[in-house]
Design a protein around this motif. Structure first.
Motif: not given
Ligand SMILES: Nc1ncnc2c1ncn2[C@@H]1O[C@H](COP(=O)(O)OP(=O)(O)OP(=O)(O)O)[C@@H](O)[C@H]1O
Ligand SMILES: [Mg+2]
Lengths: 369, 293, 352
Positions: A78-80, A82, A86-88, A98-100, A102, A147-148, A151
């Motif tokens: 499950a991904h969120m 926000f 909550a972007l970096f 691509a953050f998640g 790796r 981003r979510a 994944l």
């Protein structure tokens, strides 16, 4: 068919306060499910427990049939998304998405394709190199989605996904989210305190109050058949009546209002007994205010005094007082122009409040809002 | 019109800058180009032309690069780098715990404890360290008492003592900017990282550190510059044995009375600091951060 | 080196301590001011308080611990000290640099109390600029329980057995003096080749030295931070006296420094009248005796001698016997060689 999310008697206490109290919910696969309720009722807390960002004080949570109650967030399917996305801020759009990756199995090789697919999905192709502060609110939200989604979660959790957007944009994004959800076929669990949003987007809605679930149902069910006074009020009904059950014959209940009026109501609640005192509600758009007593015999009628009328263009809201001073609100569509057909009703004047008995909704307990 | 107005508005700033920064700088520069007299002061220049053409005016600078003094420069640089690295290594976890882990109602108290030492003069605090570290000081008595050592450790008047004093003195200047930037850090970003699969370590290096980089940079600048010019600590805790650049400069003015040489050294130090500050400003500009210092 | 740092807080403390009581008593009169620049541990607190009480003059005291510091401070032109107390060779330098006033003998009642042995010295013939204050020697203080045999030579300061347990005065002339005396030379050697060679010895010695210190040497010896300490006799004598035989002070057999510290009026001072009051005050036998009793350095006031504590008067570390004095030598101003000594001392201190 296994459920997407099963929430079983989940409680979350912050020091002494139970933010979420013995909640049980089932979310089906491929369902767009809304958590609706006023501020502070525990929606976010419940969502965060599903995501793994909070641990329940009691109860269990299963996702896709697996108990994840004690599983850390990054190991849950499950991904969120926000509330403020909550972007970096120090990473480009592509790096955010691509953050998640790796942390997933599979080599670096597939990353760029996956990022590209995710960005295409949310229509952000060409924005890879931008930084979050160079994007509009809507674009940022779509980065958060990508981003979510990159994944490939089984459940997507969205906390007030539309709250940070302009009103104009909101409707557009509603449609888009719904479309996205249908395309992907995964379940979306989203939080909102906006009833239009909940009704318009979701397959099913859970209305929450003080950490508990008040009612679960399709949008039409909770709108047309609120189970409690709270749900009714939260969905915009404000005309409440008390009555006594005079008789029950062949599935038709006769309700006696204090003013001595009798009212024949079909499909009554099975638990009614003659002599019970009950509350019922009628939605404003189902109520009419007339100068003359209506001719139809089956119409329910209550004599009232007009207190105020509020012209709202598409319709007019009438505020009236019942025989004992009760306040009722009716809303009537202005099907004809008020310039052509001005209303004969005047503030202070006598009138009749009437509705069809089948719009009478008998409320259950918990109506102490 | 508008330009002249702006210029006038900035006049007080220029005056203050000029009086407290430019004028002393120029005076230092001029002094550094002369030579000392027998007892101190400056020697008269009998023939200015010859003085310039012979290159004598650069004599102090040339001397400052001679082995022994260059060595002091390198050592000061090394000590300052080490101090900065150690304060960062110690200060970051402390600031992190303060900003992100400490319960809200403890936070002000704990932050106050970081600042409390400022209520006493640095000199007195350094003396306190002397009493702690000396042969029969508290630390040794404790170590001997618990049987951890059987002979007192000679810490006072060593490089170790100087390092302890420097790190102790500069630590708050590292913690405070780090705390400020960690406090500003949006915690949902850490949650987002966790949600996306990052463990604690990974999310620290990929999110927390890059986002607190401005605080790290400010802390480095705030610690590095004073450490480079430090002389009290090396004097008191180092036993006046190991000179740092600050001691050398102070010594030239206060004891050896070679003001021109001291001025040349001071000027070199200021140039180094200025370069560092420019690099810092450039870095912050590029990051789009405000340059606060 | 330390005085610079030290003087500010110490001065403030003194000021705060003295000022508090006085203020209320004599509010209306503009208080007169006297700025005193003096060695650390050179003026007992109660003597200073009496001076303030008697004259109504407010004092501010800054301290130093090397003669070179006085010269630097007075040369800088920013100091406005009314009183300073340099040693012999530095007094000479201050006179030749015009940094001290000539004294008006008619305003110095009590001058006749001074011991003629300390008058008319080479550094100020006829005492036109100064009056002697205290005098003493430089030697070695040591912990008798930590050394094999009683120390009697400067060689102890260069003995590898005491590595890391040696304290040297943070003072160029005194440090050079130890080596020069060891080599049988004069303290006032000016041959650059000799001085450079002495500097090499001192650089090598650095590995043995725990600390260079001129303000706290006796305390560090007492506290056990060092075992063998180069130092001046007064503070050493005090430490020895209260050590119950654990510590000892010796003027090495090669001979040591004899020094005379004198009170002068720097030209930059602005409160000359107050300064003369101070001079007359310290010339009083009663006061001079109290100063000696307080700081344990021998005084130059002959009339004060009977009033000095018996123990101090008879302490050979404070009032050395003639045969010791015969071995000692006064430091003299070295003129142009000063620059070389400053430079060499900087190099010694800078060496690692
Ligand atoms: N970390 C926490 N510590 C203490 N109390 C909390 C915490 N998080 C939430 N609460 C409390 O729990 C209750 C529910 O909070 P929650 O954020 O779930 O509400 P919400 O329904 O999302 O409200 P909103 O619509 O305002 O976002 C609130 O009373 C809140 O104050
Ligand atoms: Mg919320």
């Amino acid at each position: 068919m296994p459920l997407s999310v099963e929430i079983r008697r989940v409680t979350k206490r912050f020091s002494d306060v139970a933010a979420v109290n013995e909640v049980s919910l089932d979310i089906r696969r491929g369902e767009l499910f809304a958590l609706l309720g006023p501020s502070g009722c525990g929606k976010t807390t419940l969502l965060r427990m599903v995501g793994g960002l909070e641990t329940p004080s009691a109860g269990t949570i299963h996702i896709e049939g697996i108990d994840v109650t004690e599983v850390p967030p990054h190991l849950r399917p499950a991904h969120m998304v926000f509330q403020q996305y909550a972007l970096f801020p120090h990473l480009t759009v592509a790096d955010n998405v691509a953050f998640g990756l790796r942390y997933k199995n599979g080599g670096r090789a597939g990353w760029s394709t996956k990022v590209k697919e995710a960005l295409d999905l949310v229509r952000l192709a060409g924005m890879e190199k931008r930084l979050p502060h160079q994007l509009s609110g809507g674009q940022r939200q779509r980065v958060a989605l990508a981003r979510a989604l990159v994944l490939e979660p089984k459940v997507l959790l969205l906390d007030e996904p539309l709250a940070a957007l302009d009103p104009q944009l909101r409707e557009e994004v509603q449609v888009e989210l719904k479309h996205l959800q249908r395309t992907l076929g995964i379940s979306f669990l989203f939080v909102t305190h906006d009833r239009e949003e909940a009704l318009g987007m979701s397959d099913r809605v859970a209305v929450m109050r003080h950490g508990r679930v008040e009612q679960v149902g399709t949008p039409a069910e909770i709108f047309e058949r609120p189970a409690t006074r709270f749900t009714a009020e939260f969905l915009g009904a404000t005309s409440f009546f008390t009555a006594e059950v005079a008789s029950l014959v062949d599935g038709v209940a006769t309700l006696r209002l204090p003013a001595g009026l009798d009212l024949q109501v079909p499909r009554p609640d099975a638990s009614l007994r003659p002599g019970d005192r009950i509350d019922f509600v009628v939605r404003p758009e189902k109520l009419r205010v007339r100068v003359e007593r209506p001719a139809e015999a089956e119409m329910a009628v209550v004599p009232v005094t007009v207190e105020e009328s509020i012209y709202q263009g598409m319709g007019t809201t009438w505020i009236v007082r019942g025989p004992a001073g009760e306040r009722f609100v009716a809303w009537e569509q202005n099907a004809a122009s008020v310039l052509d057909e001005p209303s004969a009703l005047r503030p202070g004047g006598a009138a009749f409040l009437c509705w069809h008995p089948r719009h009478t909704v008998v409320l259950g307990g918990g109506g102490d809002a | 019109m508008r330009r002249r107005g702006t210029w006038l508005l900035l006049l007080p700033t220029w005056l203050v800058l000029g009086m407290f920064f430019l004028v002393p700088l120029v005076l230092t520069l001029v002094l550094s180009l002369r030579q000392r007299g027998v007892y101190g002061g400056v020697a008269p220049i009998p023939d200015l032309g010859a003085y310039v053409t012979s290159g004598s005016f650069l004599g102090n600078y040339a001397r400052s690069f001679a082995g022994i003094y260059a060595g002091i420069g390198w050592r000061s640089l090394w000590m300052a780098v080490l101090t900065t690295a150690l304060t960062l290594a110690i200060g970051y976890p402390v600031a992190y715990a303060l900003a992100l882990r400490a319960p809200r109602r403890w936070k002000d108290l704990l932050l106050g404890l970081v600042v409390v030492p400022f209520w006493t003069s640095f000199l007195i605090r350094t003396y306190a360290w002397m009493f702690l570290l000396r042969t029969e000081g508290l630390v040794n008595r404790l170590l001997l008492g618990t049987g951890a050592v059987d002979r007192p450790l000679e810490i006072l008047y060593t490089e170790l003592a100087v390092m302890i004093g420097l790190v102790y003195g500069e630590l708050p200047f590292m913690i405070l900017p780090l705390y400020a930037s960690l406090e500003k850090l949006d915690r949902t970003l850490l949650e987002a990282a966790a949600d996306l699969g990052a463990g604690r370590v990974s999310s620290f290096w990929r999110v927390t550190v890059p986002l607190t980089a401005p605080g790290i940079a400010a802390g480095i600048v705030l610690v590095f510059i004073p450490s480079l010019g430090q002389f009290v600590v090396s004097d008191l805790l180092g036993g006046a044995r190991s000179m740092l650049l600050g001691n050398l400069i102070q010594n030239q003015f206060a004891v050896a009375r070679n003001q021109p040489f001291g001025a040349a050294l001071a000027f070199e130090l200021m140039a180094a600091v200025l370069l560092l500050l420019l690099a810092y400003a450039f870095y912050m500009k590029r990051k789009g951060e405000e340059v606060l210092l | 080196m330390k005085p610079w740092i030290l003087s500010a807080p110490l001065g403030l403390l003194l000021l705060a301590g003295c000022g508090a009581g006085e203020k209320a008593a004599e509010a209306p009169k503009e208080p007169r001011q006297l700025n005193i620049y003096i060695w650390t541990n050179y003026l007992p607190q109660d003597v200073l308080a009496d001076f303030e009480k008697r004259t109504g003059i407010k004092t501010r005291v800054d301290t130093y611990d090397s003669n070179e510091t006085i010269l630097a401070k007075l040369q800088s032109g920013v100091a406005d000290y009314d009183i300073a107390v340099p040693s012999d060779y530095m007094l000479k330098a201050l006179i030749s640099e015009n940094l001290v006033r000539e004294l008006d003998r008619s305003r110095l009642q009590g001058f006749e109390n001074l011991d003629p042995r300390f008058l008319n010295q080479k550094f100020d013939p006829e005492n036109r600029h100064s009056i002697p204050y205290v005098w003493g020697t430089a030697g070695i203080g040591y912990d008798t329980t930590k050394v094999a045999a009683p120390i009697d030579s400067w060689g102890a300061l260069f003995d590898p057995r005491y590595k890391g347990r040696i304290l040297m005065l943070d003072d160029a002339r005194e440090a050079f003096g130890t080596v020069l005396k060891l080599q049988g030379k004069s303290l006032n050697e000016t041959d650059p080749a000799v001085l450079r060679q002495v500097a090499e010895v001192l650089k090598k010695q650095k590995a043995l030295v725990r600390t260079y210190n001129s303000s706290d040497f006796a305390n560090l010896l007492t506290a056990g931070d060092v075992d063998v300490a180069h130092g001046w006799n007064g503070e050493m004598a005090e430490a020895v006296a209260s050590s119950k035989g654990k510590l000892a002070y010796v003027v090495p057999k090669e001979g040591g420094t004899l020094w005379i510290d004198s009170v002068v009026l720097p030209t930059s001072g602005r409160n000359t009248d107050a300064a003369y009051e101070f001079l007359r005050f310290v010339l009083e036998p009663e006061i001079a005796a109290r100063i000696v009793n307080g700081i344990h350095y021998a005084g130059a006031n002959r009339a004060a001698l009977p009033k000095i504590d018996e123990a101090i008067r008879n302490d050979p570390a404070i009032y050395p016997p003639q045969e010791v004095l015969d071995r000692c030598e006064l430091l003299e101003d070295l003129g142009p060689t000063t620059e070389l000594i400053d430079e060499l001392w900087t190099e010694i201190k800078a060496a690692s």
